[in-house]
Design a protein around this motif. Structure first.
Motif, PDB file in Angstrom:
ATOM      1  N   LYS A  56      53.720  40.364  40.823  1.00  0.00           N
ATOM      2  CA  LYS A  56      53.338  39.015  41.264  1.00  0.00           C
ATOM      3  C   LYS A  56      52.479  39.053  42.532  1.00  0.00           C
ATOM      4  O   LYS A  56      52.604  38.214  43.416  1.00  0.00           O
ATOM      5  CB  LYS A  56      54.573  38.140  41.487  1.00  0.00           C
ATOM      6  CG  LYS A  56      55.427  37.975  40.247  1.00  0.00           C
ATOM      7  CD  LYS A  56      56.628  37.102  40.490  1.00  0.00           C
ATOM      8  CE  LYS A  56      57.460  36.956  39.231  1.00  0.00           C
ATOM      9  NZ  LYS A  56      58.673  36.120  39.424  1.00  0.00           N
ATOM     10  N   ILE A  57      51.631  40.065  42.596  1.00  0.00           N
ATOM     11  CA  ILE A  57      50.686  40.179  43.708  1.00  0.00           C
ATOM     12  C   ILE A  57      49.388  39.494  43.294  1.00  0.00           C
ATOM     13  O   ILE A  57      48.964  39.572  42.144  1.00  0.00           O
ATOM     14  CB  ILE A  57      50.431  41.663  44.058  1.00  0.00           C
ATOM     15  CG1 ILE A  57      51.745  42.325  44.502  1.00  0.00           C
ATOM     16  CG2 ILE A  57      49.362  41.804  45.127  1.00  0.00           C
ATOM     17  CD1 ILE A  57      51.616  43.815  44.745  1.00  0.00           C
ATOM     18  N   LEU A  72      41.593  33.666  33.752  1.00  0.00           N
ATOM     19  CA  LEU A  72      42.347  33.443  32.513  1.00  0.00           C
ATOM     20  C   LEU A  72      43.215  34.650  32.169  1.00  0.00           C
ATOM     21  O   LEU A  72      44.409  34.501  31.882  1.00  0.00           O
ATOM     22  CB  LEU A  72      41.376  33.149  31.375  1.00  0.00           C
ATOM     23  CG  LEU A  72      41.986  33.060  29.976  1.00  0.00           C
ATOM     24  CD1 LEU A  72      42.988  31.917  29.899  1.00  0.00           C
ATOM     25  CD2 LEU A  72      40.904  32.896  28.919  1.00  0.00           C
ATOM     26  N   ILE A  73      42.643  35.846  32.202  1.00  0.00           N
ATOM     27  CA  ILE A  73      43.415  37.035  31.823  1.00  0.00           C
ATOM     28  C   ILE A  73      44.547  37.286  32.805  1.00  0.00           C
ATOM     29  O   ILE A  73      45.657  37.662  32.418  1.00  0.00           O
ATOM     30  CB  ILE A  73      42.492  38.276  31.708  1.00  0.00           C
ATOM     31  CG1 ILE A  73      43.270  39.496  31.225  1.00  0.00           C
ATOM     32  CG2 ILE A  73      41.807  38.580  33.023  1.00  0.00           C
ATOM     33  CD1 ILE A  73      43.761  39.398  29.828  1.00  0.00           C
ATOM     34  N   LYS A  74      44.313  37.033  34.094  1.00  0.00           N
ATOM     35  CA  LYS A  74      45.373  37.225  35.089  1.00  0.00           C
ATOM     36  C   LYS A  74      46.521  36.246  34.865  1.00  0.00           C
ATOM     37  O   LYS A  74      47.695  36.637  34.857  1.00  0.00           O
ATOM     38  CB  LYS A  74      44.806  37.067  36.501  1.00  0.00           C
ATOM     39  CG  LYS A  74      43.901  38.209  36.939  1.00  0.00           C
ATOM     40  CD  LYS A  74      43.606  38.153  38.431  1.00  0.00           C
ATOM     41  CE  LYS A  74      42.834  36.902  38.806  1.00  0.00           C
ATOM     42  NZ  LYS A  74      42.482  36.889  40.238  1.00  0.00           N
ATOM     43  N   GLN A  75      46.200  34.964  34.675  1.00  0.00           N
ATOM     44  CA  GLN A  75      47.247  33.962  34.498  1.00  0.00           C
ATOM     45  C   GLN A  75      47.985  34.179  33.181  1.00  0.00           C
ATOM     46  O   GLN A  75      49.208  34.011  33.114  1.00  0.00           O
ATOM     47  CB  GLN A  75      46.647  32.551  34.547  1.00  0.00           C
ATOM     48  CG  GLN A  75      46.011  32.188  35.878  1.00  0.00           C
ATOM     49  CD  GLN A  75      46.999  32.241  37.024  1.00  0.00           C
ATOM     50  OE1 GLN A  75      48.168  31.911  36.868  1.00  0.00           O
ATOM     51  NE2 GLN A  75      46.531  32.666  38.190  1.00  0.00           N
ATOM     52  N   GLY A  80      46.566  50.088  37.693  1.00  0.00           N
ATOM     53  CA  GLY A  80      46.924  49.508  38.990  1.00  0.00           C
ATOM     54  C   GLY A  80      46.937  47.995  38.961  1.00  0.00           C
ATOM     55  O   GLY A  80      47.806  47.351  39.570  1.00  0.00           O
ATOM     56  N   LEU A  81      45.985  47.389  38.233  1.00  0.00           N
ATOM     57  CA  LEU A  81      45.927  45.928  38.149  1.00  0.00           C
ATOM     58  C   LEU A  81      47.164  45.363  37.460  1.00  0.00           C
ATOM     59  O   LEU A  81      47.753  44.380  37.930  1.00  0.00           O
ATOM     60  CB  LEU A  81      44.662  45.503  37.394  1.00  0.00           C
ATOM     61  CG  LEU A  81      43.323  45.795  38.069  1.00  0.00           C
ATOM     62  CD1 LEU A  81      42.167  45.459  37.137  1.00  0.00           C
ATOM     63  CD2 LEU A  81      43.190  45.009  39.366  1.00  0.00           C
ATOM     64  N   LEU A  82      47.569  45.974  36.364  1.00  0.00           N
ATOM     65  CA  LEU A  82      48.743  45.479  35.634  1.00  0.00           C
ATOM     66  C   LEU A  82      50.017  45.655  36.448  1.00  0.00           C
ATOM     67  O   LEU A  82      50.914  44.800  36.412  1.00  0.00           O
ATOM     68  CB  LEU A  82      48.870  46.218  34.297  1.00  0.00           C
ATOM     69  CG  LEU A  82      47.742  45.956  33.295  1.00  0.00           C
ATOM     70  CD1 LEU A  82      47.906  46.838  32.065  1.00  0.00           C
ATOM     71  CD2 LEU A  82      47.707  44.490  32.886  1.00  0.00           C
ATOM     72  N   LYS A  83      50.102  46.729  37.191  1.00  0.00           N
ATOM     73  CA  LYS A  83      51.268  46.954  38.045  1.00  0.00           C
ATOM     74  C   LYS A  83      51.374  45.875  39.115  1.00  0.00           C
ATOM     75  O   LYS A  83      52.459  45.358  39.402  1.00  0.00           O
ATOM     76  CB  LYS A  83      51.170  48.336  38.696  1.00  0.00           C
ATOM     77  CG  LYS A  83      52.379  48.720  39.536  1.00  0.00           C
ATOM     78  CD  LYS A  83      52.234  50.129  40.092  1.00  0.00           C
ATOM     79  CE  LYS A  83      53.464  50.511  40.924  1.00  0.00           C
ATOM     80  NZ  LYS A  83      53.324  51.884  41.474  1.00  0.00           N
TER      81      LYS A  83
END
Length: 691
Positions: free
Chosen positions: A521-522, A451-454, A513-516
């Motif tokens: 769009k990785i 959910l947080i990623k999408q 790093g995750l937000l980058k």
């Protein structure tokens, strides 16, 4: 190696892999492995190749499959480049499986097998002449478009048949035009000696005779053919229009002097008029019709190969229509290039297109918009079917290089509805995402990590959502709510306990790093050690805090509000404190954020009083303490301003006395808040102590 008994029951084919030594060309010989020799005695003696340890147990004659005459193993074949006067050698001899290379049918059925000046028996695949003959025989007049046989379908072939018939009719009409018509001018006075009455002198009469070349018949025939072509399928129409353009471009005006006979009778006026109609129609077709890329290019190249006369030079580049996936056109349509120019190999390239092409593109885009509207409903109906994961992916999946994904067109309200559906597994009962109504369960919701990623990906691909505080408050509210949704569509907020400090630092360290990667769009995998099942709600909330901080640092001037983001944290004040602490690192960001909140409080006093009435003194007390206890005096001003709103509207705040008790219990009066904050808090407490 000797084959096993089972392997001995199968036949073996030995094929040379050296094409240079082979005389069979591209022949194919197959052996039926199920066929057994009639007599055991027919088996040959065993032959052993000592070098490769291969044993051939027996041999038999292979079955001959259909083949071109030049590949026949029974009759020798002689090759020349283009000899067609008579059969060479034994080229006319055939077996039952010999095929004509030109006609692509059995040689025994070829009508031109040995006909002088044709002699298909001499045809082979190593000759350019015979290859051209074969292409023309199979493709007909379409061969001039340089089409592959695989490209030619029923529509193209039909258009080619109509074009061939038209060319034959046009040839007759054009010959009539070249013959011209003799026209007798008005009788002139005779100047010969002896002078004769007007019209009686043969010499003067012969001088007054003029041959007039009227193109009207050709113009009428071509116009009728173009009218017919417009009723055919797009591929047939394109072939017919291009073929007509080539034919009329070859027409010459035999008149020595200019003959002004009208726009249909004068060739130099009629041909440009016809070409204008042809090119305009083709321009629209190249934009509106979904021709395969190779066919599109061949149509354009064919027109470019036409040798235009001097009075038609203006049409030379009229079909240089950019395909929809052209880089410059794509960037302009997406709004990434507002100048319409780019530098290619040191040279500036401009996007310039004629009006018919622009109009056709507008029509196509309008149709695409209608189709896009339907396509944008796919994620919603996937949610209705309970497939929330595919729905989340389809929001971010573009159809092609030109089209944007559905996420690019989401509104803040639609963003909130999708996050609600992903969080709770429930969907609105209506047929459209905007329809009001009760919510019903549809399937299992998305996991918090997904959910947080999408949710962040949706924000990162839509700048209007990214800079909208409503969307960030929605994200915080969703992450701070349970996955249970009331039928009315209201979420139930959760009060998450503040996680250990080491845990917070670990999530913050990993979040950059995750937000980058999410922005790039990785496909990101959240570290299981941090986003553990025990603290996954807290980890997602901290990740969202870091995302908000990055957004504010980069796009603070675009924000129109910040108070609603702060209020979205609900009772999770530890997460709000974490955000405010990070925003305090930059002086300009701190001042900008505080000014936004103060402006919101000033403009929404009545709204805030009503909200505080619903939330109660416990929430208001914690909210005020959060700001009053900040180490930055600028941030404390938010708490002081809120306290003044309550003090000025005590008649609307019956719960204010309880707030005073909260301050007493929190020991707020005795904390080192600073002079201004200490004075205002003491003043507020004294109001109720003196009552």
């Amino acid at each position: 190696m000797r084959p096993s008994k089972k392997e001995e029951e199968q036949n073996i084919i030995l094929i040379s892999d050296d094409e240079a030594e082979s005389t069979l060309g591209s022949s194919v010989l197959l052996v039926d492995p199920l066929e057994k020799p009639a007599l055991e005695e027919e088996k040959s003696e065993e032959v052993v190749d000592e070098e490769c340890d291969l044993v051939v147990t027996f041999c038999k004659k292979a079955n001959v499959m259909p083949h071109a005459r030049y590949d026949c193993t029974m009759h020798p074949f002689e090759r020349t480049e283009c000899d067609r006067c008579s059969p060479l050698g034994k080229n006319a001899d055939i077996c039952d499986q010999c095929y004509c290379y030109i006609c692509d049918k059995l040689a025994s059925e070829c009508e031109n097998w040995t006909v002088p000046a044709l002699c298909h028996c001499n045809a082979h695949n190593k000759s350019k002449f015979w290859k051209d003959q074969r292409d023309f025989a199979l493709a007909g007049i379409l061969v001039m478009f340089n089409l592959e046989l695989a490209d030619i379908d029923a529509d193209l072939r039909h258009g080619g048949d109509l074009l061939l018939k038209f060319i034959q009719e046009l040839s007759v009409e054009y010959n009539k035009y070249l013959a011209g018509e003799e026209m007798l001018h008005t009788q002139h006075e005779c100047f010969c000696l002896p002078k004769l009455p007007p019209g009686q002198c043969d010499v003067c009469r012969s001088r007054s005779m003029e041959v007039v070349y009227k193109y009207s018949g050709v113009f009428t025939l071509v116009t009728r053919f173009l009218n017919q072509a417009e009723k055919e399928n797009p591929k047939a129409t394109a072939v017919m229009f291009l073929g007509a353009a080539k034919e009329i471009a070859l027409h010459k005006d035999p008149a020595i002097n200019w003959q002004n006979l009208g726009h249909t009778a004068s060739l130099k006026i009629a041909v440009p008029c016809l070409l204008q109609r042809i090119t305009t129609r083709l321009q629209r077709m190249l934009v509106l019709c979904d021709f395969p890329k190779s066919l599109h290019e061949k149509f354009v190249n064919f027109f470019q190969s036409i040798s235009l006369p001097c009075h038609c030079f203006g049409f030379s580049n009229s079909l240089n229509v950019m395909p929809w996936d052209h880089v410059l056109l794509t960037t302009v349509l997406k709004g990434q290039n507002v100048t319409g120019q780019r530098t290619l190999r040191g040279r500036k390239v401009f996007l310039w297109e004629p009006l018919p092409v622009i109009e056709a593109r507008m029509e196509k885009l309008v149709d695409k918009k209608k189709l896009r509207h339907l396509r944008d409903k796919i994620p919603f109906y996937l949610c209705k079917s309970g497939d929330f994961l595919d729905a989340a992916h389809s929001l971010l999946f573009p159809v092609n290089s030109l089209a944007c994904c559905t996420a690019c067109r989401l509104t803040p309200f639609e963003y909130e509805v999708y996050l609600k559906m992903f969080r709770t597994g429930s969907v609105p009962g209506g047929k459209d995402i905007l329809d009001p109504g009760l919510w019903i369960a549809a399937g299992p919701p998305l996991k918090d990590g997904v959910l947080i990623k999408q949710a962040l990906k949706l924000l990162y691909c839509n700048m209007s959502l990214y800079r909208n505080p409503k969307c960030w408050s929605t994200l915080i509210m969703i992450l701070g709510s349970s996955n249970f949704l009331e039928k009315s569509g209201h979420l139930l907020p959760m009060s998450l306990k503040e996680p250990p400090l080491d845990f917070q630092k670990g999530v913050l360290a990993a979040s950059c790093g995750l937000l980058k990667e999410l922005k790039a769009k990785i496909n990101v995998s959240l570290p299981p050690s941090i986003f553990s099942p025990q603290l996954h709600h807290e980890a997602c909330l901290i990740l969202a805090v870091q995302a908000i901080q990055q957004m504010v640092f980069c796009d603070l001037p675009y924000l129109t509000s910040f108070l609603e983001i702060a209020l979205a944290f609900g009772n999770n004040f530890w997460a709000l404190r974490l955000l405010l602490d990070h925003l305090s690192y930059e002086e300009n960001v701190l001042h900008g954020t505080v000014n936004l909140i103060l402006r919101d409080l000033h403009c929404q006093k009545a709204t805030m009083l009503k909200l505080w009435q619903n939330l109660g003194p416990q929430y208001v007390g914690e909210f005020l303490c959060l700001f009053l206890t900040c180490r930055h005096q600028k941030m404390q001003s938010i708490g002081l301003f809120s306290l003044n709103i309550i003090a000025e509207n005590l008649h609307m705040c019956p719960w204010a006395k309880h707030l005073c008790n909260f301050f007493h219990n929190a020991g707020l009066r005795h904390l080192p808040l600073g002079t201004a904050a200490h004075h205002e808090v003491s003043k507020f407490i004294n109001i109720f102590e003196n009552l």
